[in-house]
Enzyme design. Structure first.
Site, PDB file in Angstrom:
ATOM      1  N   GLU A  23       0.817  -1.226   0.000  1.00  0.00           N
ATOM      2  CA  GLU A  23       0.000   0.000   0.000  1.00  0.00           C
ATOM      3  C   GLU A  23       0.845   1.268   0.000  1.00  0.00           C
ATOM      4  O   GLU A  23       2.065   1.219   0.218  1.00  0.00           O
ATOM      5  CB  GLU A  23      -0.964   0.010   1.194  1.00  0.00           C
ATOM      6  CG  GLU A  23      -0.261  -0.048   2.540  1.00  0.00           C
ATOM      7  CD  GLU A  23      -0.985   0.697   3.651  1.00  0.00           C
ATOM      8  OE1 GLU A  23      -1.494   1.815   3.410  1.00  0.00           O
ATOM      9  OE2 GLU A  23      -1.002   0.176   4.784  1.00  0.00           O
ATOM     10  N   LYS A 158      -2.843  -1.565  15.803  1.00  0.00           N
ATOM     11  CA  LYS A 158      -2.388  -0.784  16.957  1.00  0.00           C
ATOM     12  C   LYS A 158      -3.504  -0.659  17.954  1.00  0.00           C
ATOM     13  O   LYS A 158      -4.675  -0.583  17.575  1.00  0.00           O
ATOM     14  CB  LYS A 158      -2.023   0.629  16.498  1.00  0.00           C
ATOM     15  CG  LYS A 158      -0.753   0.702  15.713  1.00  0.00           C
ATOM     16  CD  LYS A 158      -0.282   2.154  15.655  1.00  0.00           C
ATOM     17  CE  LYS A 158       1.044   2.226  14.946  1.00  0.00           C
ATOM     18  NZ  LYS A 158       0.886   1.995  13.494  1.00  0.00           N
TER      19      LYS A 158
END
Ligand code: PSU
Ligand code: MN
Length: 305
Positions: A23, A158
């Site tokens: 990406e 995260k």
């Protein structure tokens, strides 16, 4: 609609060779320049070292591009936050306005699927944010995993996100979460989160076999493979949790929300840790690129065999 596939990627796909999608929001919005460019190029090198062809994906002058050149990666890295962070909803206007767009996990999956690439490596995906029960901030990455047939290799998510709700969302949408050599969902900077994965598989070949079954049955949609950060680079769980809390509080005080929140938090975490988290981030992305490449090579071998 024209999508541009580099000659190298086109040739690899035509010959059934292993290809790994990468990406570009991680380049423009995930890390500072010039580390972002250095990392993106190292990740491509890591893919090659493991026997696959890298395909970094972005929109350049309105052209969805699968297999960016070094110069194009440099351009996206330099543009940084000024390039449009492009998720599924942003694609039509970025393309029609002939703009540059750095693709998120969701948008990268879309172009990978159009090109015929099944394996995609990144650092962390978007998910259900903490407090989503009132903000409704749920990344389009999750919906994309539900609908688009690309398998994503990451280091978990995260804990700026609500990891428990993220797993529940994926379960509802029929997205499997496979732990590579782990029973537990890793939390990006740390190897543990306290949440169990749905399945554990211990070899790239076993993962490739599961992906092929999904293909054969035409189940569609993606899979999430979670790969823990190598122990030597993992961070102290209590320390990173306190940093994340501080960053979340700053975002709240400043009223940062919507698509800006993830880049804001990533930047604050990097600054508060004095770059220590950036080093861990780079190592885990390389680790994911290596695993994704091995899975892609196994898939290519199984498809030929
Ligand atoms: N999480 C990270 N690093 C990143 C991102 C997320 O640890 O670079 C980026 C990815 O491109 C991901 C996007 O697809 O943020 C998710 O943004 P949002 O939550 O706005 O959907
Ligand atoms: Mn969001």
């Amino acid at each position: 609609m024209q999508i541009k596939i580099s000659n190298e990627v086109k040739e690899a796909l035509a010959n059934g060779k292993a290809v790994v999608a990468l990406e570009s929001t991680i380049i423009s919005h995930g890390m500072p320049y010039p580390k972002n460019v250095e990392t993106a190029l190292m990740v491509e090198e890591e893919v090659r070292k493991n026997g696959a062809v890298p395909a970094t994906i972005a929109i350049l002058d309105g052209v969805p591009t699968v297999g960016c050149s070094k110069d194009e990666i440099e351009r996206l890295g330099k543009e940084g936050l000024s390039v449009t962070k492009t998720s599924r909803r942003d694609i039509p206007v970025v393309v029609s306005e002939k703009a540059d767009g750095a693709t998120t996990v969701a948008a990268t999956m879309i172009f990978a699927a159009l090109a015929g690439i099944k394996i995609f490596a990144t650092g962390g995906i978007g998910g259900v944010h903490r407090g989503a029960e009132t903000t409704m901030d749920i990344s389009a990455d999750l919906e994309e995993l539900a609908r688009t047939d690309v398998n994503v290799i990451c280091a978990g998510a995260k804990s700026i996100l609500d990891l428990g709700l993220t797993l529940e969302y994926l379960e509802t949408k029929g997205v499997d979460v496979i732990g590579y050599g782990t029973d537990e969902l890793p939390a990006f900077f740390t190897r543990k989160s306290g949440f169990k994965v749905n399945h554990r598989l211990d070899t790239p070949k076993d993962i490739a076999k599961a992906f092929l079954v999904k293909d054969e049955l035409g189940l569609g949609g993606g899979t999430l493979v979670v790969n823990p950060i190598p122990s030597e680079y993992s961070m102290d769980a209590d320390y990173i949790e306190s940093v994340i809390r501080e960053a979340l509080k700053e975002a709240d005080d400043l009223g940062v929300k919507g698509k800006e929140i993830t880049p804001f938090l990533l930047d604050r975490i990097q600054k508060i840790t004095g770059g220590q988290s950036l080093e861990s981030n780079i190592k885990l992305v390389l680790n994911n690129a290596a695993l994704a490449s091995k899975i892609a090579v196994e898939m290519s071998n199984l498809n030929r065999g």
